[in-house]
Motif scaffolding. Structure first.
Motif, PDB file in Angstrom:
ATOM      1  N   ALA A 276       7.281  15.124 -46.139  1.00  0.00           N
ATOM      2  CA  ALA A 276       8.260  16.039 -46.725  1.00  0.00           C
ATOM      3  C   ALA A 276       8.835  16.975 -45.671  1.00  0.00           C
ATOM      4  O   ALA A 276      10.013  17.325 -45.704  1.00  0.00           O
ATOM      5  CB  ALA A 276       7.622  16.844 -47.850  1.00  0.00           C
ATOM      6  N   THR A 277       7.998  17.378 -44.710  1.00  0.00           N
ATOM      7  CA  THR A 277       8.464  18.261 -43.645  1.00  0.00           C
ATOM      8  C   THR A 277       9.491  17.550 -42.772  1.00  0.00           C
ATOM      9  O   THR A 277      10.570  18.089 -42.487  1.00  0.00           O
ATOM     10  CB  THR A 277       7.283  18.733 -42.788  1.00  0.00           C
ATOM     11  N   CYS A 278       9.177  16.333 -42.343  1.00  0.00           N
ATOM     12  CA  CYS A 278      10.105  15.587 -41.492  1.00  0.00           C
ATOM     13  C   CYS A 278      11.347  15.146 -42.260  1.00  0.00           C
ATOM     14  O   CYS A 278      12.418  14.970 -41.659  1.00  0.00           O
ATOM     15  CB  CYS A 278       9.396  14.393 -40.876  1.00  0.00           C
ATOM     16  N   ALA A 279      11.224  14.989 -43.570  1.00  0.00           N
ATOM     17  CA  ALA A 279      12.390  14.631 -44.380  1.00  0.00           C
ATOM     18  C   ALA A 279      13.466  15.706 -44.309  1.00  0.00           C
ATOM     19  O   ALA A 279      14.656  15.425 -44.450  1.00  0.00           O
ATOM     20  CB  ALA A 279      11.976  14.388 -45.822  1.00  0.00           C
ATOM     21  N   ARG A 280      13.072  16.956 -44.091  1.00  0.00           N
ATOM     22  CA  ARG A 280      14.042  18.045 -43.938  1.00  0.00           C
ATOM     23  C   ARG A 280      14.933  17.825 -42.722  1.00  0.00           C
ATOM     24  O   ARG A 280      16.030  18.388 -42.636  1.00  0.00           O
ATOM     25  CB  ARG A 280      13.313  19.388 -43.808  1.00  0.00           C
ATOM     26  N   LEU A 281      14.459  16.991 -41.779  1.00  0.00           N
ATOM     27  CA  LEU A 281      15.225  16.707 -40.559  1.00  0.00           C
ATOM     28  C   LEU A 281      15.681  15.247 -40.517  1.00  0.00           C
ATOM     29  O   LEU A 281      16.013  14.725 -39.454  1.00  0.00           O
ATOM     30  CB  LEU A 281      14.376  17.039 -39.329  1.00  0.00           C
ATOM     31  N   GLY A 282      15.670  14.604 -41.670  1.00  0.00           N
ATOM     32  CA  GLY A 282      16.168  13.243 -41.750  1.00  0.00           C
ATOM     33  C   GLY A 282      15.159  12.168 -41.450  1.00  0.00           C
ATOM     34  O   GLY A 282      15.519  11.000 -41.322  1.00  0.00           O
ATOM     35  N   GLY A 283      13.874  12.533 -41.334  1.00  0.00           N
ATOM     36  CA  GLY A 283      12.837  11.552 -41.043  1.00  0.00           C
ATOM     37  C   GLY A 283      11.963  11.273 -42.238  1.00  0.00           C
ATOM     38  O   GLY A 283      12.355  11.471 -43.378  1.00  0.00           O
ATOM     39  N   GLY A 284      10.754  10.811 -41.989  1.00  0.00           N
ATOM     40  CA  GLY A 284       9.820  10.506 -43.061  1.00  0.00           C
ATOM     41  C   GLY A 284       8.568   9.877 -42.511  1.00  0.00           C
ATOM     42  O   GLY A 284       8.362   9.816 -41.298  1.00  0.00           O
ATOM     43  N   GLY A 285       7.731   9.388 -43.419  1.00  0.00           N
ATOM     44  CA  GLY A 285       6.472   8.782 -43.018  1.00  0.00           C
ATOM     45  C   GLY A 285       5.439   8.920 -44.095  1.00  0.00           C
ATOM     46  O   GLY A 285       5.689   8.621 -45.262  1.00  0.00           O
ATOM     47  N   HIS A 286       4.275   9.459 -43.733  1.00  0.00           N
ATOM     48  CA  HIS A 286       3.161   9.640 -44.658  1.00  0.00           C
ATOM     49  C   HIS A 286       2.836  11.127 -44.802  1.00  0.00           C
ATOM     50  O   HIS A 286       3.327  11.958 -44.042  1.00  0.00           O
ATOM     51  CB  HIS A 286       1.921   8.912 -44.139  1.00  0.00           C
ATOM     52  N   ARG A 287       1.960  11.447 -45.734  1.00  0.00           N
ATOM     53  CA  ARG A 287       1.587  12.852 -45.937  1.00  0.00           C
ATOM     54  C   ARG A 287       0.917  13.436 -44.693  1.00  0.00           C
ATOM     55  O   ARG A 287       1.107  14.618 -44.390  1.00  0.00           O
ATOM     56  CB  ARG A 287       0.633  12.988 -47.131  1.00  0.00           C
ATOM     57  N   ALA A 288       0.156  12.636 -43.982  1.00  0.00           N
ATOM     58  CA  ALA A 288      -0.591  13.158 -42.833  1.00  0.00           C
ATOM     59  C   ALA A 288       0.059  12.840 -41.491  1.00  0.00           C
ATOM     60  O   ALA A 288      -0.334  13.416 -40.472  1.00  0.00           O
ATOM     61  CB  ALA A 288      -2.018  12.616 -42.842  1.00  0.00           C
ATOM     62  N   ALA A 289       1.037  11.959 -41.465  1.00  0.00           N
ATOM     63  CA  ALA A 289       1.671  11.573 -40.202  1.00  0.00           C
ATOM     64  C   ALA A 289       3.094  11.131 -40.476  1.00  0.00           C
ATOM     65  O   ALA A 289       3.327  10.246 -41.299  1.00  0.00           O
ATOM     66  CB  ALA A 289       0.896  10.445 -39.524  1.00  0.00           C
ATOM     67  N   ALA A 290       4.039  11.757 -39.794  1.00  0.00           N
ATOM     68  CA  ALA A 290       5.450  11.440 -40.010  1.00  0.00           C
ATOM     69  C   ALA A 290       6.228  11.741 -38.747  1.00  0.00           C
ATOM     70  O   ALA A 290       5.688  12.290 -37.773  1.00  0.00           O
ATOM     71  CB  ALA A 290       6.007  12.234 -41.196  1.00  0.00           C
ATOM     72  N   GLY A 291       7.502  11.405 -38.762  1.00  0.00           N
ATOM     73  CA  GLY A 291       8.320  11.645 -37.590  1.00  0.00           C
ATOM     74  C   GLY A 291       9.788  11.748 -37.930  1.00  0.00           C
ATOM     75  O   GLY A 291      10.212  11.466 -39.054  1.00  0.00           O
ATOM     76  N   CYS A 292      10.564  12.171 -36.953  1.00  0.00           N
ATOM     77  CA  CYS A 292      12.011  12.279 -37.109  1.00  0.00           C
ATOM     78  C   CYS A 292      12.634  12.350 -35.716  1.00  0.00           C
ATOM     79  O   CYS A 292      11.940  12.551 -34.716  1.00  0.00           O
ATOM     80  CB  CYS A 292      12.392  13.510 -37.931  1.00  0.00           C
ATOM     81  N   THR A 293      13.937  12.198 -35.683  1.00  0.00           N
ATOM     82  CA  THR A 293      14.687  12.313 -34.437  1.00  0.00           C
ATOM     83  C   THR A 293      15.667  13.463 -34.560  1.00  0.00           C
ATOM     84  O   THR A 293      16.361  13.583 -35.580  1.00  0.00           O
ATOM     85  CB  THR A 293      15.443  11.014 -34.122  1.00  0.00           C
ATOM     86  N   VAL A 294      15.705  14.333 -33.552  1.00  0.00           N
ATOM     87  CA  VAL A 294      16.604  15.479 -33.547  1.00  0.00           C
ATOM     88  C   VAL A 294      17.548  15.334 -32.359  1.00  0.00           C
ATOM     89  O   VAL A 294      17.109  15.087 -31.228  1.00  0.00           O
ATOM     90  CB  VAL A 294      15.825  16.807 -33.434  1.00  0.00           C
ATOM     91  N   HIS A 295      18.831  15.475 -32.617  1.00  0.00           N
ATOM     92  CA  HIS A 295      19.820  15.434 -31.542  1.00  0.00           C
ATOM     93  C   HIS A 295      20.094  16.865 -31.077  1.00  0.00           C
ATOM     94  O   HIS A 295      20.569  17.703 -31.834  1.00  0.00           O
ATOM     95  CB  HIS A 295      21.096  14.748 -32.026  1.00  0.00           C
ATOM     96  N   GLY A 296      19.727  17.116 -29.832  1.00  0.00           N
ATOM     97  CA  GLY A 296      19.836  18.442 -29.269  1.00  0.00           C
ATOM     98  C   GLY A 296      18.831  18.591 -28.151  1.00  0.00           C
ATOM     99  O   GLY A 296      18.149  17.633 -27.759  1.00  0.00           O
ATOM    100  N   SER A 297      18.725  19.790 -27.627  1.00  0.00           N
ATOM    101  CA  SER A 297      17.776  20.053 -26.546  1.00  0.00           C
ATOM    102  C   SER A 297      16.358  20.108 -27.086  1.00  0.00           C
ATOM    103  O   SER A 297      16.135  20.170 -28.308  1.00  0.00           O
ATOM    104  CB  SER A 297      18.116  21.374 -25.875  1.00  0.00           C
ATOM    105  N   MET A 298      15.386  20.128 -26.188  1.00  0.00           N
ATOM    106  CA  MET A 298      13.998  20.237 -26.623  1.00  0.00           C
ATOM    107  C   MET A 298      13.741  21.570 -27.307  1.00  0.00           C
ATOM    108  O   MET A 298      12.980  21.645 -28.273  1.00  0.00           O
ATOM    109  CB  MET A 298      13.059  20.036 -25.438  1.00  0.00           C
ATOM    110  N   ALA A 299      14.376  22.624 -26.809  1.00  0.00           N
ATOM    111  CA  ALA A 299      14.230  23.936 -27.447  1.00  0.00           C
ATOM    112  C   ALA A 299      14.787  23.909 -28.866  1.00  0.00           C
ATOM    113  O   ALA A 299      14.187  24.481 -29.789  1.00  0.00           O
ATOM    114  CB  ALA A 299      14.930  25.008 -26.612  1.00  0.00           C
ATOM    115  N   GLN A 300      15.905  23.234 -29.057  1.00  0.00           N
ATOM    116  CA  GLN A 300      16.488  23.130 -30.392  1.00  0.00           C
ATOM    117  C   GLN A 300      15.608  22.284 -31.310  1.00  0.00           C
ATOM    118  O   GLN A 300      15.442  22.608 -32.492  1.00  0.00           O
ATOM    119  CB  GLN A 300      17.893  22.534 -30.297  1.00  0.00           C
ATOM    120  N   ALA A 301      15.044  21.228 -30.759  1.00  0.00           N
ATOM    121  CA  ALA A 301      14.152  20.389 -31.558  1.00  0.00           C
ATOM    122  C   ALA A 301      12.903  21.161 -31.970  1.00  0.00           C
ATOM    123  O   ALA A 301      12.438  21.069 -33.113  1.00  0.00           O
ATOM    124  CB  ALA A 301      13.762  19.145 -30.770  1.00  0.00           C
ATOM    125  N   GLN A 302      12.366  21.965 -31.051  1.00  0.00           N
ATOM    126  CA  GLN A 302      11.182  22.760 -31.374  1.00  0.00           C
ATOM    127  C   GLN A 302      11.492  23.790 -32.456  1.00  0.00           C
ATOM    128  O   GLN A 302      10.715  23.958 -33.400  1.00  0.00           O
ATOM    129  CB  GLN A 302      10.662  23.460 -30.117  1.00  0.00           C
TER     130      GLN A 302
END
Length: 321
Positions: A276-302
């Motif tokens: 659900a957390t990664c879904a806020r950034l257009g990603g997804g996965g499982h309750r305990a492990a998920a991922g997403c891709t952010v277009h921008g700098s590392m500071a912006q991704a953080q």
């Protein structure tokens, strides 16, 4: 579909092409190789679509199994793929003709004509194992890559997604001849010097939030170069950060290229839903492990992932770090 329906589907068809996801892990590759061997054991023609992202760590499960350039499949199957966007570029010609998707991700989007989805499974490998049992084809050739699938998606059976069924599946795969001692040494007890240097750099740059319960580790292109590390050296690097005492939720931010960052989130799933957390950034996965891709700098991704974590922890309102 369920296991029996999927088994019937596979019996009735032939000339298979099996697809894996971008930046493939042990689950998608292990499932693909295991399913290929299962189908071939049934007398079917089956090939894997070449995945150019695969690191040398997984080459032994792909060698000799990639489809010839002139192969024309009648049936296209994907394994451990939640959305069509996760398929590699060379899968483009097959996007509108995927006949079956076998998956375990809660974020699955049902893009195939038929789907077998069970989100309570620790690994997609558990589903392909059930198929092998249903079809009477659990050979050593099938069991070996499936052991890789199940063990890597559970961190050698220590992640919170590990269930009693996961252990039962692993025991059956071991009994079927999977060389588990060699596989465990290869995937969980061997690190290159470049990997060791990279882990040292990660610790130097790691930051803690929420009273030390959230760890964020940036992995820049510069850090990769400094460690003389390649893709294989960064395999499953997200798991490394979570071993720090007191950390409940860990984030790695991997700079893939300037302006594009891949975020991997591991959580204590009873406290924070990673999907659900990664879904806020257009990603997804499982309750305990998920991922997403952010277009921008590392500071912006953080900043983006920390705001998503705050919002999820606060039920929609950003909290203080």
């Amino acid at each position: 579909m369920n296991c029996q329906q999927t088994a019937r589907f596979l019996r009735e068809r032939d000339n298979y092409l099996i697809l894996t996801h971008k930046r493939p892990d042990g689950d998608t590759i292990g499932c693909a190789a295991g399913l290929l061997e299962l189908l071939r054991g049934m007398g079917k023609t089956a090939w894997l679509l070449e995945n150019r992202d695969a690191t040398p760590l997984f080459h032994e499960y792909l060698e000799g199994r990639s489809a010839p350039a002139d192969f024309q499949p009648d049936t296209v199957v994907c394994v451990d793929v939640a959305t069509a966007e996760l398929l590699p570029p060379n899968a483009g010609p097959y996007l509108d003709r995927i006949d079956l998707a076998i998956d375990h991700h809660p974020s699955h989007t049902f893009f195939a004509r038929e789907s077998w989805l069970e989100t309570d499974r620790a690994a997609c490998g558990e589903l392909v194992y059930e198929l092998a049992v249903e079809l009477g084809g659990l050979s050593q050739a099938v069991a070996t890559p499936l052991y890789v699938a199940v063990s890597t998606d559970t961190g050698c059976f220590v992640y919170s997604n590990t269930s009693p069924n996961t252990h039962r599946v692993a025991a059956d795969l071991m009994a079927a001849g999977a060389p588990y001692r060699r596989l465990n040494k290869k995937h969980f007890r061997t690190k290159t010097m470049a990997r060791m240097r990279l882990e040292g750099l990660i610790l130097q740059h790691l930051e803690l939030y929420h009273d030390g319960t959230v760890a964020v580790a940036p992995i820049s292109l510069e850090m990769m170069a400094q460690a003389q590390a390649g893709e294989q050296d960064a395999e499953d690097i997200a798991a490394f950060v979570g071993v720090i005492e007191g950390v409940r939720h860990s984030v790695t931010i991997r700079e893939l290229r300037p302006g594009e960052c891949k975020i991997s989130l591991r959580t204590a799933s009873d406290l924070l839903d990673a999907s659900a957390t990664c879904a806020r950034l257009g990603g997804g996965g499982h309750r305990a492990a998920a991922g997403c891709t952010v277009h921008g700098s590392m500071a912006q991704a953080q900043q983006a992932i920390l705001e998503a974590i705050d919002a999820q922890l606060q039920g929609g309102a950003a909290g203080e770090r």
